[in-house]
Write an enzyme that holds these catalytic residues in place. Structure first.
Site, PDB file in Angstrom:
ATOM      1  N   ASP A   1     -13.178   3.056  -1.309  1.00  0.00           N
ATOM      2  CA  ASP A   1     -12.343   3.340  -0.148  1.00  0.00           C
ATOM      3  C   ASP A   1     -13.108   4.283   0.760  1.00  0.00           C
ATOM      4  O   ASP A   1     -14.335   4.304   0.745  1.00  0.00           O
ATOM      5  CB  ASP A   1     -11.001   3.875  -0.634  1.00  0.00           C
ATOM      6  CG  ASP A   1      -9.875   3.609   0.352  1.00  0.00           C
ATOM      7  OD1 ASP A   1     -10.133   3.051   1.424  1.00  0.00           O
ATOM      8  OD2 ASP A   1      -8.740   3.968   0.048  1.00  0.00           O
ATOM      9  N   HIS A   2     -12.400   5.048   1.532  1.00  0.00           N
ATOM     10  CA  HIS A   2     -13.057   5.903   2.526  1.00  0.00           C
ATOM     11  C   HIS A   2     -14.305   6.564   1.952  1.00  0.00           C
ATOM     12  O   HIS A   2     -14.263   7.155   0.875  1.00  0.00           O
ATOM     13  CB  HIS A   2     -12.112   7.006   2.977  1.00  0.00           C
ATOM     14  CG  HIS A   2     -10.813   6.480   3.491  1.00  0.00           C
ATOM     15  ND1 HIS A   2      -9.747   7.287   3.757  1.00  0.00           N
ATOM     16  CD2 HIS A   2     -10.418   5.219   3.791  1.00  0.00           C
ATOM     17  CE1 HIS A   2      -8.739   6.544   4.194  1.00  0.00           C
ATOM     18  NE2 HIS A   2      -9.123   5.290   4.221  1.00  0.00           N
TER      19      HIS A   2
ATOM     20  N   TYR B   1     -15.166   4.584   7.141  1.00  0.00           N
ATOM     21  CA  TYR B   1     -15.560   3.194   6.944  1.00  0.00           C
ATOM     22  C   TYR B   1     -16.997   2.892   7.360  1.00  0.00           C
ATOM     23  O   TYR B   1     -17.295   1.833   7.907  1.00  0.00           O
ATOM     24  CB  TYR B   1     -14.575   2.257   7.655  1.00  0.00           C
ATOM     25  CG  TYR B   1     -13.243   2.198   6.932  1.00  0.00           C
ATOM     26  CD1 TYR B   1     -13.108   1.446   5.767  1.00  0.00           C
ATOM     27  CD2 TYR B   1     -12.142   2.908   7.378  1.00  0.00           C
ATOM     28  CE1 TYR B   1     -11.906   1.393   5.087  1.00  0.00           C
ATOM     29  CE2 TYR B   1     -10.925   2.865   6.700  1.00  0.00           C
ATOM     30  CZ  TYR B   1     -10.812   2.105   5.553  1.00  0.00           C
ATOM     31  OH  TYR B   1      -9.624   2.051   4.860  1.00  0.00           O
TER      32      TYR B   1
ATOM     33  N   CYS C   1      -3.752   2.464  -4.675  1.00  0.00           N
ATOM     34  CA  CYS C   1      -4.725   3.247  -3.910  1.00  0.00           C
ATOM     35  C   CYS C   1      -4.766   4.652  -4.507  1.00  0.00           C
ATOM     36  O   CYS C   1      -3.809   5.424  -4.345  1.00  0.00           O
ATOM     37  CB  CYS C   1      -4.319   3.279  -2.439  1.00  0.00           C
ATOM     38  SG  CYS C   1      -5.412   4.315  -1.447  1.00  0.00           S
TER      39      CYS C   1
ATOM     40  N   HIS D   1      -7.723   0.160  -4.422  1.00  0.00           N
ATOM     41  CA  HIS D   1      -8.581   1.002  -3.575  1.00  0.00           C
ATOM     42  C   HIS D   1      -8.928   2.197  -4.453  1.00  0.00           C
ATOM     43  O   HIS D   1      -8.015   2.922  -4.860  1.00  0.00           O
ATOM     44  CB  HIS D   1      -7.807   1.570  -2.388  1.00  0.00           C
ATOM     45  CG  HIS D   1      -7.360   0.570  -1.380  1.00  0.00           C
ATOM     46  ND1 HIS D   1      -6.556   0.918  -0.306  1.00  0.00           N
ATOM     47  CD2 HIS D   1      -7.609  -0.745  -1.249  1.00  0.00           C
ATOM     48  CE1 HIS D   1      -6.331  -0.153   0.433  1.00  0.00           C
ATOM     49  NE2 HIS D   1      -6.936  -1.181  -0.116  1.00  0.00           N
TER      50      HIS D   1
ATOM     51  N   HIS E   1       0.857  -1.188   0.000  1.00  0.00           N
ATOM     52  CA  HIS E   1       0.000   0.000   0.000  1.00  0.00           C
ATOM     53  C   HIS E   1       0.895   1.241   0.000  1.00  0.00           C
ATOM     54  O   HIS E   1       1.902   1.279   0.691  1.00  0.00           O
ATOM     55  CB  HIS E   1      -0.869  -0.015   1.269  1.00  0.00           C
ATOM     56  CG  HIS E   1      -1.912   1.042   1.297  1.00  0.00           C
ATOM     57  ND1 HIS E   1      -1.641   2.345   1.667  1.00  0.00           N
ATOM     58  CD2 HIS E   1      -3.224   1.000   0.993  1.00  0.00           C
ATOM     59  CE1 HIS E   1      -2.762   3.054   1.592  1.00  0.00           C
ATOM     60  NE2 HIS E   1      -3.740   2.263   1.186  1.00  0.00           N
TER      61      HIS E   1
HETATM   62  C1  DNO Z   1      -6.550   3.463   5.584  1.00  0.00           C
HETATM   63  C2  DNO Z   1      -5.937   2.353   4.895  1.00  0.00           C
HETATM   64  C3  DNO Z   1      -4.587   1.983   5.438  1.00  0.00           C
HETATM   65  C4  DNO Z   1      -4.127   0.700   4.778  1.00  0.00           C
HETATM   66  C5  DNO Z   1      -2.778   0.235   5.225  1.00  0.00           C
HETATM   67  C6  DNO Z   1      -2.351  -0.987   4.463  1.00  0.00           C
HETATM   68  O1  DNO Z   1      -7.723   3.651   5.497  1.00  0.00           O
HETATM   69  O2  DNO Z   1      -5.913   2.534   3.524  1.00  0.00           O
HETATM   70  O3  DNO Z   1      -4.671   1.791   6.813  1.00  0.00           O
HETATM   71  O4  DNO Z   1      -5.022  -0.307   5.064  1.00  0.00           O
HETATM   72  O5  DNO Z   1      -1.835   1.231   5.065  1.00  0.00           O
HETATM   73  O6  DNO Z   1      -1.442  -1.713   5.209  1.00  0.00           O
END
Ligand code: DNO
Length: 362
Positions: A317-318, A331, A245, A272, A207
């Site tokens: 994602d978020h 989340y 991401c 993501h 990531h």
């Molecule tokens: C946050 C996430 C990160 C991700 C880590 C992967 O929302 O995208 O916490 O899960 O960095 O190890």
């Protein structure tokens, strides 16, 4: 691709598997043993129990996010081999239980960094946000306290209170670790774990650092096209791959996201996908997934993934906090469900127009 949602386990998540199962097109979850500490060996029994719980709901476990890396490995301290051996045992146990995708990060001290967890937008929704000015004005030891009140009673990934209580000593650990050393430690770790990844066909998907520049003077190494390609070359094994991401690489407006995706063809195993809205280049907030709500062209991002033949799990994602939901910031259920539906729509449109050779019926 397989549309998935991140899920923290029934003890930690405000969202249920049943709710996830009812989002059209979502067939899997990306999950973890949320209470496992970095360096701990995950037992086969716990992994199996997690899988069985997910599968009983009609979903699959599409991958693990995250198996976190102990600081001894990141800093390259004397005892790192012991922790690498533990990591290998965890990978073996995951492999034996049929799990083949592991997302992880190599960020020092803080995982992703945000300076606000509930910035209010004009429509009354709240979002996570980041301003460099706020970071510059803050003592890193106070970082956690400054946002803790907005966590809605949840534990956020990378911001576990036990870890945050040790921030000062963590900074001490990293004081001699610069970017080159951190990179070398990452390569050392990957080379040691590649044999077990090959044996069980486990794809490691790193990531990116978030934001994509140094915070509090800490080194950053997974933040742009040049650096991620350097890592792919340094350990040129198909099991050394990427979590793409968009919201993390996208924090730097210098990163051309569709171009990065295309340059990583064959090495992206997990995506993501989310949008950001920039107020200035170092002041941004998280937007709804829809292109017009933020700065990124989401069609171009999904199109690039489609064009390189991406066939791994993807997840919204978020999300924003909407409709009075009280959940872990970023989340909740509602906005991520909207995001999944939007991304599925983009994918369907791109796929159909491709299969029809760009022609419309008529
Ligand atoms: C946050 C996430 C990160 C991700 C880590 C992967 O929302 O995208 O916490 O899960 O960095 O190890």
């Amino acid at each position: 691709m397989q549309m998935t949602m991140r899920w923290y386990g029934s003890k930690f998540d405000t969202v249920t598997l049943k709710q996830i199962r009812q989002i059209p097109g979502v067939t899997g979850v990306i999950t973890t043993l949320y209470d496992a500490q970095p360096g701990e060996i995950w037992s086969r029994e716990r992994i199996r129990a997690m899988k069985e719980e997910v599968e009983a709901s009609g979903l699959s476990v599409a991958g693990i996010e995250s198996v976190n890396i102990h600081d001894a490995i990141k800093t390259g301290s004397e005892d790192r081999d012991k922790y690498i051996a533990n990591y290998i045992e965890t990978l073996e146990n995951l492999g034996k239980e049929g799990l083949r995708l592991v997302c992880y990060n190599f960020m020092p001290v803080f995982d992703w960094t945000r300076t606000e967890l509930a910035r209010e937008r004009e429509d009354g929704s709240t979002v996570l946000a980041y301003t460099q000015d706020a970071v510059d004005a803050l003592d890193p030891e106070k970082m956690f306290a400054s946002i803790a009140d907005d966590m809605n009673g949840t534990i956020m990934p990378g911001w576990e209170p036990e870890r945050m209580a040790k921030v000062k000593s963590l900074f001490e650990l990293y004081k001699d670790v610069d970017e080159e050393k951190l990179f070398a430690n990452l390569v050392y770790f990957l080379e040691k774990i590649m044999p077990v990844c090959n044996e069980y066909d486990i794809k490691m998907a790193i990531h990116p650092d978030d934001p994509a520049w140094s915070v509090f003077g800490l080194p950053r190494i997974i933040n742009n096209k040049k650096n991620i390609l350097r890592l792919m070359d340094a350990v040129d094994d198909p099991h050394n791959g990427v979590t793409f991401c968009s919201g993390s690489y996208g924090t730097s407006l210098d990163n051309d996201l569709p171009d990065m995706i295309r340059s990583l063809k064959g090495r992206i195993y997990f995506a993501h996908v989310r949008n950001l809205r920039f107020i200035t280049p170092t002041n941004f907030e998280e937007a709804a997934h829809l292109s017009s709500d933020g700065t990124f062209d989401m069609y171009e991002i999904v199109k690039a993934l489609y064009d390189i033949g991406f066939d791994g799990p993807i997840r919204p994602d978020h999300g924003r906090m909407i409709w009075d939901e009280v959940a872990m910031p970023g989340y909740g259920l509602y906005d991520r469900a909207l995001g999944a539906t939007y991304l599925n729509g983009l994918w369907e449109a791109i796929e159909k127009s491709d299969k029809r050779g760009g022609k419309t019926c008529g």
